[in-house]
Structures are given as structure tokens and as C-alpha cells.
Design a protein around this motif. Structure first.
Motif, mmCIF file in Angstrom:
data_model
loop_
_atom_site.group_PDB
_atom_site.id
_atom_site.type_symbol
_atom_site.label_atom_id
_atom_site.label_comp_id
_atom_site.label_asym_id
_atom_site.label_seq_id
_atom_site.Cartn_x
_atom_site.Cartn_y
_atom_site.Cartn_z
ATOM 1 N N UNK A 180 0.834 -1.215 0.000
ATOM 2 C CA UNK A 180 0.000 0.000 0.000
ATOM 3 C C UNK A 180 0.864 1.259 0.000
ATOM 4 N N UNK A 181 0.340 2.315 -0.565
ATOM 5 C CA UNK A 181 1.101 3.562 -0.653
ATOM 6 C C UNK A 181 1.499 4.073 0.727
ATOM 7 N N UNK A 182 0.663 3.826 1.730
ATOM 8 C CA UNK A 182 0.949 4.300 3.087
ATOM 9 C C UNK A 182 2.112 3.563 3.728
ATOM 10 N N UNK A 183 2.487 2.385 3.190
ATOM 11 C CA UNK A 183 3.561 1.583 3.765
ATOM 12 C C UNK A 183 4.810 1.545 2.886
ATOM 13 N N UNK A 184 4.802 2.298 1.785
ATOM 14 C CA UNK A 184 5.954 2.299 0.881
ATOM 15 C C UNK A 184 7.179 2.857 1.585
ATOM 16 N N UNK A 185 8.340 2.292 1.288
ATOM 17 C CA UNK A 185 9.590 2.742 1.895
ATOM 18 C C UNK A 185 10.674 2.804 0.824
ATOM 19 N N UNK A 186 11.773 3.528 1.101
ATOM 20 C CA UNK A 186 12.860 3.602 0.121
ATOM 21 C C UNK A 186 13.377 2.210 -0.261
ATOM 22 N N UNK A 187 13.546 2.005 -1.530
ATOM 23 C CA UNK A 187 13.985 0.708 -2.045
ATOM 24 C C UNK A 187 12.865 -0.078 -2.694
ATOM 25 N N UNK A 188 11.604 0.327 -2.413
ATOM 26 C CA UNK A 188 10.488 -0.313 -3.108
ATOM 27 C C UNK A 188 10.447 0.162 -4.561
ATOM 28 N N UNK A 189 9.804 -0.622 -5.389
ATOM 29 C CA UNK A 189 9.610 -0.215 -6.787
ATOM 30 C C UNK A 189 8.267 0.475 -6.925
ATOM 31 N N UNK A 190 8.197 1.451 -7.802
ATOM 32 C CA UNK A 190 6.958 2.174 -8.040
ATOM 33 C C UNK A 190 6.567 2.005 -9.512
ATOM 34 N N UNK A 191 5.296 1.688 -9.737
ATOM 35 C CA UNK A 191 4.827 1.348 -11.079
ATOM 36 C C UNK A 191 3.794 2.364 -11.563
ATOM 37 N N UNK A 192 3.797 2.578 -12.891
ATOM 38 C CA UNK A 192 2.862 3.505 -13.529
ATOM 39 C C UNK A 192 2.247 2.809 -14.753
ATOM 40 N N UNK A 193 1.110 3.316 -15.173
ATOM 41 C CA UNK A 193 0.433 2.753 -16.342
ATOM 42 C C UNK A 193 0.055 3.874 -17.312
ATOM 43 N N UNK A 194 -0.078 3.501 -18.593
ATOM 44 C CA UNK A 194 -0.543 4.453 -19.598
ATOM 45 C C UNK A 194 0.466 5.498 -20.018
ATOM 46 N N UNK A 195 1.738 5.337 -19.654
ATOM 47 C CA UNK A 195 2.740 6.301 -20.122
ATOM 48 C C UNK A 195 3.037 6.123 -21.604
ATOM 49 N N UNK A 196 2.725 4.970 -22.135
ATOM 50 C CA UNK A 196 2.674 4.742 -23.586
ATOM 51 C C UNK A 196 1.701 3.597 -23.819
ATOM 52 N N UNK A 197 1.411 3.296 -25.057
ATOM 53 C CA UNK A 197 0.330 2.367 -25.382
ATOM 54 C C UNK A 197 0.736 0.920 -25.122
ATOM 55 N N UNK A 198 0.517 0.455 -23.895
ATOM 56 C CA UNK A 198 0.709 -0.942 -23.552
ATOM 57 C C UNK A 198 -0.165 -1.260 -22.358
ATOM 58 N N UNK A 199 -0.506 -2.530 -22.192
ATOM 59 C CA UNK A 199 -1.372 -2.913 -21.078
ATOM 60 C C UNK A 199 -0.545 -3.131 -19.824
ATOM 61 N N UNK A 200 -1.189 -2.995 -18.651
ATOM 62 C CA UNK A 200 -0.505 -3.216 -17.385
ATOM 63 C C UNK A 200 0.481 -2.113 -17.070
ATOM 64 N N UNK A 201 1.558 -2.472 -16.361
ATOM 65 C CA UNK A 201 2.581 -1.496 -15.988
ATOM 66 C C UNK A 201 3.382 -1.086 -17.217
ATOM 67 N N UNK A 202 3.442 0.208 -17.463
ATOM 68 C CA UNK A 202 4.201 0.705 -18.617
ATOM 69 C C UNK A 202 5.493 1.398 -18.201
ATOM 70 N N UNK A 203 5.631 1.702 -16.907
ATOM 71 C CA UNK A 203 6.837 2.398 -16.440
ATOM 72 C C UNK A 203 7.124 1.982 -15.002
ATOM 73 N N UNK A 204 8.412 1.943 -14.654
ATOM 74 C CA UNK A 204 8.817 1.544 -13.306
ATOM 75 C C UNK A 204 10.026 2.376 -12.884
ATOM 76 N N UNK A 205 10.077 2.698 -11.591
ATOM 77 C CA UNK A 205 11.216 3.411 -11.033
ATOM 78 C C UNK A 205 11.526 2.870 -9.641
ATOM 79 N N UNK A 206 12.581 3.393 -9.030
ATOM 80 C CA UNK A 206 12.963 2.996 -7.675
ATOM 81 C C UNK A 206 12.587 4.139 -6.732
ATOM 82 N N UNK A 207 11.709 3.847 -5.799
ATOM 83 C CA UNK A 207 11.268 4.857 -4.847
ATOM 84 C C UNK A 207 12.388 5.132 -3.854
ATOM 85 N N UNK A 208 12.706 6.429 -3.637
ATOM 86 C CA UNK A 208 13.806 6.797 -2.731
ATOM 87 C C UNK A 208 13.308 7.544 -1.504
ATOM 88 N N UNK A 209 11.974 7.609 -1.318
ATOM 89 C CA UNK A 209 11.409 8.272 -0.148
ATOM 90 C C UNK A 209 11.141 9.743 -0.377
#
Length: 583
Positions: free
Chosen positions: A522-551
Motif C-alpha cells: 500500500x502507498x501508506x507503507x511504501x519505503x525507500x527501495x520499493x519499486x513504483x509502477x505507472x500505467x498508460x505512459x505509452x500504449x501498452x497494457x498493465x505497468x508501462x513504467x517503473x522506477x525505484x522509490x527513494x522516499x
């Protein structure tokens, strides 16, 4: 009785003789009858005067030799006439020395002839070029280009429990037809290029002859008329100065137009966007193939996926097609975009069979006379070997960077592709203003100087991840990239995970693949080192973008280039999908 018989016989004989004489005489009166009579009597009919097969062949051979000789004589006659005509023209040319003005006029006529000839040859070259394009090839910058197409290497075995096979024969037939079409196109292009070279040589040769003639003319005229020559020289100087001034203005205007044309897409927005949609349809079909692997190849004990991200730079695709076709039409480049797609992507599957051991529980009868039944049943365990079937699925995105080389583009063509990509074809608006992959710095508020608070660095795993990730700040975005020379979003995260020293080895995964290998947080429990996912950044289904959350509401990711981004901007919040924790 006897007398009667006697007198009757002479009468009959006389009558028969008379009949025979009359019949024979009648036959002799008719020439044809006579001829037939004697032919029959003498057994000698009309002789057969027709030619035998050997005589006919001999006569035909003599006829052909005679015709060939006649053609040679006619050819010599025409050559002699042409030479005679050329000599006459030469004599006429020598007469030009009598009058300088008339010589200059004749020279101008020669220039007109050369230009007219060049125009005709150019028309021929243009028609050849049109034929090349219609046959599936391309003409780019007046150079011969080649195109290649590669059949994918299917590594999997035929021993696959009755699994579905791809239509190899159909694919091979299509490839063969395509190669044949390209071969013919390349031959026509070569002829077109050769015609262009001949035009240049022809103009050069005639220009040299013209220069020599003009020099002799001017020299003789000056010697005979020094005063008049001086006046003419002054007039020519004025004319040349005026022409030079006008030429400079024209060159300035034309040069500017050439620069603009060289850096711009020449197709319409409608055709560029329509072609882009068609290419994305091919990519969606590729994703469907990957999604259906388990149904297409069932009954495996394990499936392993080693997948590059599916995607491309649309500005780069438009640049390549512009160099190949200039003002291309959507319907005319379908075969070419399929060829480019086959160059960019390579999907293969590989079957691996491992011999493994497992513990098996069973029961067996043990003979023992102490039992009334003479024995008893007991449970026991034993080890057996078995075949363990694994299907490895590989997708390699070689990116559009390799396409110019694979298509055999010249250095000049490659440079123009790079120039069009650099200028975005002077249509940066085409594919959206929030393109974080292809438009540097677009779509989010990025930073290269963000500092992660020290309180987050107490976690050693995260500290190692961050140190590895920061090594690649400013590395450019490359579709399918998985190396320090260029990353895409999932390639960057996968590389950091595998090389940060935390003992993880996930291989090369897509954004969706990484999401599947992490635990949802859950977003309320995210901590540095978790991965963060996004959708719809380009035309594909599911997760289209990923980064490393640093807090602190920040992440480090492969945008364009690798940088820090604040995830609380409208762009990222509109595409947010969720967090995942590495297991």
C-alpha cells in the motif's frame, strides 16, 4: 448346231474387237486418260520432286546466313552514313571560326542541347525510381539502398508433447517473395544510379569540349580584333558581376529551403500518425504472442521469460521512413514497416529438459511368518529420476538504432536519419507533449541534483541500491536498453537490482515482469527501495513504467535521461499504478 455355233462366234468376236478399239481410241483422245494409261502400263508414275528434310534445313541455313550478311552490310552502311554526317557536322563547326558572335551562339546552342539531354535522362531516371518504389524498394538521396530481412531463429525442439508449431512454411514463402521483390528493386535502383552517373559524365565531357571551343574562338577573335575584344571583355565582366549577385541571392534562398527540407518530415501528419498506429498494432500483436505462450505451448513444468520492453521511438521511425521514401503514404509502406519490425524484435522460445530426482511415497508387501497372513504392507519412500520440461521465452528489442545498418543505408542517409531525429522532423508536437521517453525533460519535473535524506540511508540494502542507481544519472533513454550505454525504464531497474550487491538476480524483466515478481505494498507503507509502477505512459497494457522509490515523494528512474523525479506532479499522479517490494 455346230454351224450355228461357228457363225455366232465370229460375230461376237468382231463385236468385242470393235468395242475394244472404240474404248481404246476414246482413252487416247483424252490426254489425261492417256497419261494415266501409259503410267499404269509402264508402271512409272510422276516423279516426287519435293525437298527432303536435310535439303530444307540446308536451304534455311543458307537463308539465315544470307540475311545475317545483309544485316551486317546494312549496319556498315548506317555507320558510314553516321560517320559522314559527323564529319559534315565537324566541318560546319570549323566554319564557326569565321565569326566570333556566331560561334558564341552555336556554343549556347550546345549548352541547351546538353541541358535538354540531361533533362531527358533525368526523366528516365525518375521513371526508373518510380518503378523501384512501386516494386517495394526505395530510393534515398540518389543512392542505392538495400534492405534485408531475417527469419527468426526458433530454438525450441520439435519434441514438445504435440505443442502448437508456428507456420514456418508460410513464413518462409513470404520471406522468399519479399527478398525477391527487394532484389528486383535493388537492380532497378542500380540502373537508376548508373543512369545518373552517365548524365554527369555526359555533361562533363560536353562541357570540356565546349570550353575548349570557346577558348579557341576567343583567342582568334582577340588576335584579329583587339579593340572590339576589349569592349566585349568589359561587357562580359559587367554581366558576370550581375549574374554573380543574383546567383548569391538565389543560393541564399535555396540553401535555406534545402536546410529546412533536410531537417523536416516530408509526409503529412495524417500519414505519419497513421503509420505509427500500424506499427503499434504490430507491437500489440507481439505482446499477444507473449501472453499466449502458455496456451500455445502447454504442459511445461516451468516457464521462464527473458523479455525486453516492447516499444520504439516514433520520431525515429518517421525519420527512417522519410529517408527511404520522403513524402510517404501510409498504405505504401506497410511491407517496409513489417520488415523494420522484424529487424527490431526477435522472439524465440527454447525447450530445456532436465533430469531431476524426486522422493516418491509408496507401499509394499513384506513377508513375515510371524503374521497370520504371512506378512504385512508397509509405507516406504524411494528416489526416482524424471524429465523436467522448461520453456525459456526470449524477446530481444534491438531498437530502431540498428535498422539503418540492417537496411544497408549509406553514411549520408544515416546522417540524415540522425538529423531528423535531432530536430524531431520540425514537428515536435506530433506524438504528444508529455512523452517522457523520446522528448528529453518532458512530462515531469526532473532533477539531477536531488539529495536523498540521510535518515533513509540506514537501510543497507537501499543504500547499495541507491549507490548503484546514481552511477547512471544522465545515461540516455534507449528503447530496450539494458546497459550503462543506454537504459529503458525496466532495463535500468533490472540492471540496478542485479548489480547492487544485495544477492538478487532477476534477469532482464519488463515493468510488468518486475511487478509480478514483487509483493504489492500500500502507498501508506511504501519505503525507500520499493519499486513504483505507472500505467498508460505509452500504449501498452498493465505497468508501462517503473522506477525505484527513494522516499519523500521522489524516485530515480530512466526517463530521458536517467534522473530523479517528484512523483507528486500531475503527470505521475495521473499514471500511478502501485508499489512493489522486492522479495
Amino acid at each position: 448346231m455346230d454351224e450355228g455355233l461357228y457363225t455366232r462366234e465370229p460375230r461376237d468376236e468382231a463385236s468385242s474387237d470393235t468395242e475394244r478399239v472404240r474404248t481404246h481410241a476414246t482413252k487416247l483422245k483424252n490426254k489425261d486418260s492417256a497419261r494415266r494409261y501409259y503410267e499404269k502400263k509402264l508402271r512409272n508414275g510422276k516423279a516426287d520432286n519435293r525437298d527432303s528434310a536435310e535439303e530444307q534445313m540446308r536451304k534455311e541455313k543458307i537463308h539465315k546466313q544470307s540475311q545475317k550478311k545483309a544485316n551486317e552490310i546494312e549496319k556498315k552502311r548506317k555507320n558510314a552514313e553516321a560517320k559522314k554526317k559527323a564529319d559534315q557536322n565537324a566541318r560546319k563547326g570549323s566554319e564557326l571560326s569565321r565569326n566570333a558572335v556566331s560561334k558564341v551562339g552555336a556554343a549556347a546552342g550546345m549548352v541547351t542541347d546538353v541541358i535538354g539531354s540531361a533533362q531527358e535522362d533525368s526523366k528516365d531516371e525518375s521513371s526508373v525510381a518510380e518503378e523501384v518504389v512501386e516494386s517495394g524498394g526505395y530510393i534515398a538521396s540518389g543512392a542505392v539502398s538495400s534492405a534485408t530481412s531475417k527469419v527468426k531463429n526458433k530454438k525450441y525442439s520439435n519434441k514438445m508433447h504435440g505443442r502448437k508449431e508456428l507456420s514456418a512454411e508460410k513464413e518462409a514463402a513470404r520471406r522468399k517473395a519479399q527478398r525477391e521483390m527487394q532484389r528486383k528493386a535493388m537492380e532497378k535502383q542500380a540502373r537508376a544510379a548508373e543512369n545518373g552517373g552517365k548524365i554527369g559524365r555526359k555533361i562533363t565531357d560536353k562541357a570540356e569540349d565546349l570550353a575548349a571551343l570557346l577558348w579557341e574562338t576567343v583567342k582568334e577573335f582577340v588576335e584579329d580584333n583587339p579593340v572590339t575584344a576589349a569592349i566585349i571583355v568589359l561587357v562580359l565582366i559587367l554581366i558576370i558581376a550581375l549574374m554573380g549577385l543574383l546567383g548569391s541571392c538565389s543560393a541564399m534562398g535555396g540553401g535555406g529551403g534545402d536546410v529546412i527540407m533536410g531537417t523536416s518530415y516530408t509526409a503529412t501528419d495524417e500519414d505519419i500518425l497513421g503509420t505509427e498506429d500500424d506499427y503499434k498494432d504490430l507491437e500489440e500483436g507481439l505482446q499477444d504472442d507473449i501472453d499466449n505462450i502458455k496456451s500455445d505451448y502447454p504442459d511445461y513444468d516451468e516457464y521462464n521469460y527473458y523479455l525486453d520492453e516492447i516499444g520504439h521511438n516514433p520520431y525515429q521511425l518517421a525519420a527512417i521512413l522519410t529517408v527511404l521514401y520522403e513524402a510517404y503514404k501510409r498504405e505504401n509502406v506497410q511491407a517496409k514497416i513489417q520488415e523494420i519490425f522484424d529487424i527490431q524484435y526477435e522472439l524465440t522460445v527454447e525447450e530445456v529438459v532436465e533430469i531431476r530426482e524426486r522422493e516418491v511415497e509408496d507401499t509394499r508387501w513384506v513377508e513375515d511368518d510371524s503374521y497370520a497372513e504371512g506378512g504385512y504392507w508397509e509405507d516406504y519412500t524411494y528416489t526416482e529420476e524424471y524429465e523436467y520440461y522448461i520453456l525459456n521465452v526470449y524477446l530481444v528489442n534491438k531498437t530502431l538504432d540498428v535498422v539503418p545498418d540492417e537496411l544497408g543505408m549509406t553514411d549520408a542517409e544515416k546522417q540524415r536519419v540522425a538529423l531528423l531525429l535531432y530536430t524531431f522532423g520540425n514537428r515536435k508536437y506530433l506524438f504528444g507533449d508529455e512523452d517522457i521517453y523520446n522528448l528529453p525533460g518532458e512530462g515531469d519535473e526532473g532533477s539531477h541534483d536531488h539529495r536523498v535524506p540521510g535518515e533513509y540511508l540506514s537501510d543497507e540494502q537501499f543504500t547499495r541500491m541507491l549507490a548503484e542507481a546514481e552511477r547512471y544519472l544522465d545515461v540516455p533513454y534507449v528503447w530496450g536498453g539494458y546497459s550503462p550505454s543506454g537504459f529503458d525504464c525496466s532495463g535500468f531497474v533490472s540492471y540496478v537490482i542485479n548489480h547492487c550487491g544485495n544477492g538478487w538476480n532477476y534477469g532482464r524483466l519488463t515493468a510488468n515482469g518486475l511487478r509480478a515478481r514483487t509483493a504489492n505494498v500500500p502507498a501508506s507503507e511504501a519505503k525507500p527501495g520499493d519499486l513504483i509502477f505507472f500505467q498508460g505512459t505509452y500504449a501498452t497494457s498493465g505497468a508501462s513504467h517503473v522506477g525505484i522509490y527513494v522516499g519523500g515523494g521522489w524516485m530515480i528512474h530512466a526517463g530521458n535521461p536517467v534522473h530523479y523525479s517528484n512523483i507528486n506532479t500531475p503527470y505521475w499522479q495521473s499514471h500511478f499504478l502501485g508499489y512493489g517490494r522486492i522479495q
